[in-house]
Write an enzyme that holds these catalytic residues in place. Structure first.
Site, PDB file in Angstrom:
ATOM      1  N   HIS A  16       0.868  -1.189   0.000  1.00  0.00           N
ATOM      2  CA  HIS A  16       0.000   0.000   0.000  1.00  0.00           C
ATOM      3  C   HIS A  16       0.898   1.230   0.000  1.00  0.00           C
ATOM      4  O   HIS A  16       1.258   1.769   1.053  1.00  0.00           O
ATOM      5  CB  HIS A  16      -0.918  -0.022   1.224  1.00  0.00           C
ATOM      6  CG  HIS A  16      -1.945   1.072   1.235  1.00  0.00           C
ATOM      7  ND1 HIS A  16      -3.181   0.943   1.822  1.00  0.00           N
ATOM      8  CD2 HIS A  16      -1.924   2.325   0.714  1.00  0.00           C
ATOM      9  CE1 HIS A  16      -3.869   2.053   1.674  1.00  0.00           C
ATOM     10  NE2 HIS A  16      -3.120   2.930   1.007  1.00  0.00           N
ATOM     11  N   GLU A 198     -11.804   3.432   4.977  1.00  0.00           N
ATOM     12  CA  GLU A 198     -10.747   4.305   5.489  1.00  0.00           C
ATOM     13  C   GLU A 198     -11.438   5.465   6.193  1.00  0.00           C
ATOM     14  O   GLU A 198     -11.089   5.854   7.292  1.00  0.00           O
ATOM     15  CB  GLU A 198      -9.881   4.809   4.323  1.00  0.00           C
ATOM     16  CG  GLU A 198      -8.829   5.845   4.724  1.00  0.00           C
ATOM     17  CD  GLU A 198      -8.076   6.459   3.540  1.00  0.00           C
ATOM     18  OE1 GLU A 198      -8.467   6.206   2.379  1.00  0.00           O
ATOM     19  OE2 GLU A 198      -7.106   7.187   3.775  1.00  0.00           O
ATOM     20  N   ASP A 276       2.078   4.135   2.730  1.00  0.00           N
ATOM     21  CA  ASP A 276       1.052   4.918   2.015  1.00  0.00           C
ATOM     22  C   ASP A 276       1.662   5.977   1.092  1.00  0.00           C
ATOM     23  O   ASP A 276       1.842   5.730  -0.095  1.00  0.00           O
ATOM     24  CB  ASP A 276       0.080   5.551   3.018  1.00  0.00           C
ATOM     25  CG  ASP A 276      -1.304   5.795   2.445  1.00  0.00           C
ATOM     26  OD1 ASP A 276      -1.522   5.473   1.278  1.00  0.00           O
ATOM     27  OD2 ASP A 276      -2.174   6.314   3.180  1.00  0.00           O
ATOM     28  N   ASP A 277       1.933   7.159   1.631  1.00  0.00           N
ATOM     29  CA  ASP A 277       2.504   8.268   0.851  1.00  0.00           C
ATOM     30  C   ASP A 277       3.700   8.799   1.652  1.00  0.00           C
ATOM     31  O   ASP A 277       3.617   9.891   2.250  1.00  0.00           O
ATOM     32  CB  ASP A 277       1.463   9.377   0.680  1.00  0.00           C
ATOM     33  CG  ASP A 277       0.188   8.863   0.048  1.00  0.00           C
ATOM     34  OD1 ASP A 277       0.168   8.668  -1.173  1.00  0.00           O
ATOM     35  OD2 ASP A 277      -0.790   8.634   0.791  1.00  0.00           O
TER      36      ASP A 277
HETATM   37  N1  ADE Z   1      -4.316   8.754  -2.396  1.00  0.00           N
HETATM   38  C1  ADE Z   1      -3.088   8.581  -1.943  1.00  0.00           C
HETATM   39  N2  ADE Z   1      -3.101   8.097  -0.690  1.00  0.00           N
HETATM   40  C2  ADE Z   1      -4.403   7.924  -0.349  1.00  0.00           C
HETATM   41  C3  ADE Z   1      -5.095   7.465   0.787  1.00  0.00           C
HETATM   42  N3  ADE Z   1      -4.455   6.996   1.867  1.00  0.00           N
HETATM   43  N4  ADE Z   1      -6.418   7.486   0.777  1.00  0.00           N
HETATM   44  C4  ADE Z   1      -7.086   7.931  -0.292  1.00  0.00           C
HETATM   45  N5  ADE Z   1      -6.486   8.354  -1.384  1.00  0.00           N
HETATM   46  C5  ADE Z   1      -5.161   8.366  -1.422  1.00  0.00           C
HETATM   47 ZN    ZN Z   2      -3.556   4.816   0.268  1.00  0.00          ZN
END
Ligand code: ADE
Ligand code: ZN
Length: 344
Positions: A16, A198, A276-277
């Site tokens: 992820h 989420e 994630d990011d």
């Molecule tokens: N785009 C990038 N990361 C995300 C996340 N955690 N939830 C929704 N969209 C995303």
């Molecule tokens: Zn994500």
């Protein structure tokens, strides 16, 4: 070796992680200069500051708008994997990217995919890390655009491209909106996953499993609100790809002891950890393990479960999965032995 170092060193899979959310702030600034894209601040350290998922998604789109040439995609994919290896001993990743954030700006799908693959192959040569790709539906897109995106991805398919996922703001756009895109992806032989629950009720998990045909669930934090969904996911051994820091930031869980991941693990769900990011939330894969596992007091045996859940949740074939498991188990044994007797 202390416990944080141990946690950074354990071998890891990541399932992820959004390519666009892994671009280094300095590289974002560099590409913005190269392509003359205006930025909200000249201070690189402040480029990735926000408090809500909506503000975050705006910057996410801005980062995407600086990726134009095949070489831009290649550079960022390479740096992303380099960071995963250096900071978290990443060995294998299935990485999301958002095709329509690029194609809607006139970037050809082939430029996006070929650039990503250039970076992935160069990183494998230099660092031994492997990476596959998952094309993500962007929830705020129209259903027809998402379906067309899938057709275009399939027309530009490479070995690395193995799946379809879905991201963006969940509350306003429920998963059933994209049933056609998922149907087309399945018919084209792609594996299926989606962000779900989420920022929305657990019914979205049920919809993703039963209507879209998803095999994994990305996030899933509200699952404990519905015992039937919880029990079903336990019975079916569904894997949850969870992301401590990014979601604590945008959903306001004050620290990681308040994050629902704790209760998901305690309830017996198959959880694995991800970044994630990472650059956009000032974290990295190693740090996610360090922060969560120390905050929740997880011992080596729980860490091993989280790590091996990652291996078992991959879409590698059975032989590949078994050899990755053997490799990871051997390394975990050696790290456990090295930790014994040292201060935790
Ligand atoms: N785009 C990038 N990361 C995300 C996340 N955690 N939830 C929704 N969209 C995303
Ligand atoms: Zn994500």
């Amino acid at each position: 070796m202390d416990y944080p170092e141990y946690l950074r060193k354990v071998p890891k899979v990541e399932l992820h992680c959004h390519f666009e959310g892994t671009v280094r702030a300095a590289t974002f600034a560099d590409l913005a200069r190269k392509h003359e894209v205006a930025l909200p601040t000249d201070e690189v350290a402040r480029l990735y500051d926000y408090d809500t998922i909506y503000e975050f998604l705006k910057i996410f789109g801005m980062v995407s708008s600086t990726l134009i040439d095949r070489a831009d995609f290649a550079r960022c994919a390479y740096e992303s994997l380099e960071d995963g290896v250096r900071l978290g001993n990443l060995r294998y990743r299935e990485m999301f990217f958002n095709p329509t954030l690029h194609t809607r700006r006139g970037i050809p799908m082939a430029t996006v995919i070929d650039g990503l693959v250039d970076g992935i192959r160069a990183a494998e040569t230099d660092f031994g890390v492997r990476c596959k790709l998952i094309a993500d539906v962007y929830r705020q897109d129209a259903p027809e655009l998402a379906r067309q995106m899938v057709e275009e991805v399939l027309a530009n398919r490479v070995d690395e491209l193995i799946g379809l996922g879905m991201d963006g703001a969940e509350a306003p756009d429920p998963p059933e909106k994209f049933v056609e895109a998922y149907r087309a992806a399945k018919a084209g032989g792609l594996r299926l996953t989606s962000h779900a629950s989420e920022d929305a009720p657990p019914v979205n998990i049920t919809t993703c499993l039963d209507v879209l045909g998803c095999e994994r669930i990305d996030h899933g934090y509200h699952i404990l609100a519905d015992t039937a969904v919880l029990n079903r996911c336990k019975d079916e051994g569904i894997y949850f790809t969870c992301c401590p820091t990014s979601t604590a930031v945008v959903y306001g869980w004050p620290d990681l002891t308040a994050h629902p991941i704790k209760d998901m693990v305690a309830a017996g769900l198959n959880v694995m950890l991800n970044s994630d990011d990472p650059t956009m939330f000032h974290t990295d894969l190693g740090r996610e393990y360090v922060e969560l596992c120390t905050a929740l007091g997880y011992d080596q045996s729980t860490v091993r479960t989280l790590v091996l859940n990652g291996v078992d949740a991959t879409w590698l074939d059975d032989t590949d999965k078994a050899s990755l498991r053997t490799e990871f188990t051997g390394e975990l044994d050696a790290l456990d032995a090295a930790l014994t007797g040292t201060d935790r």
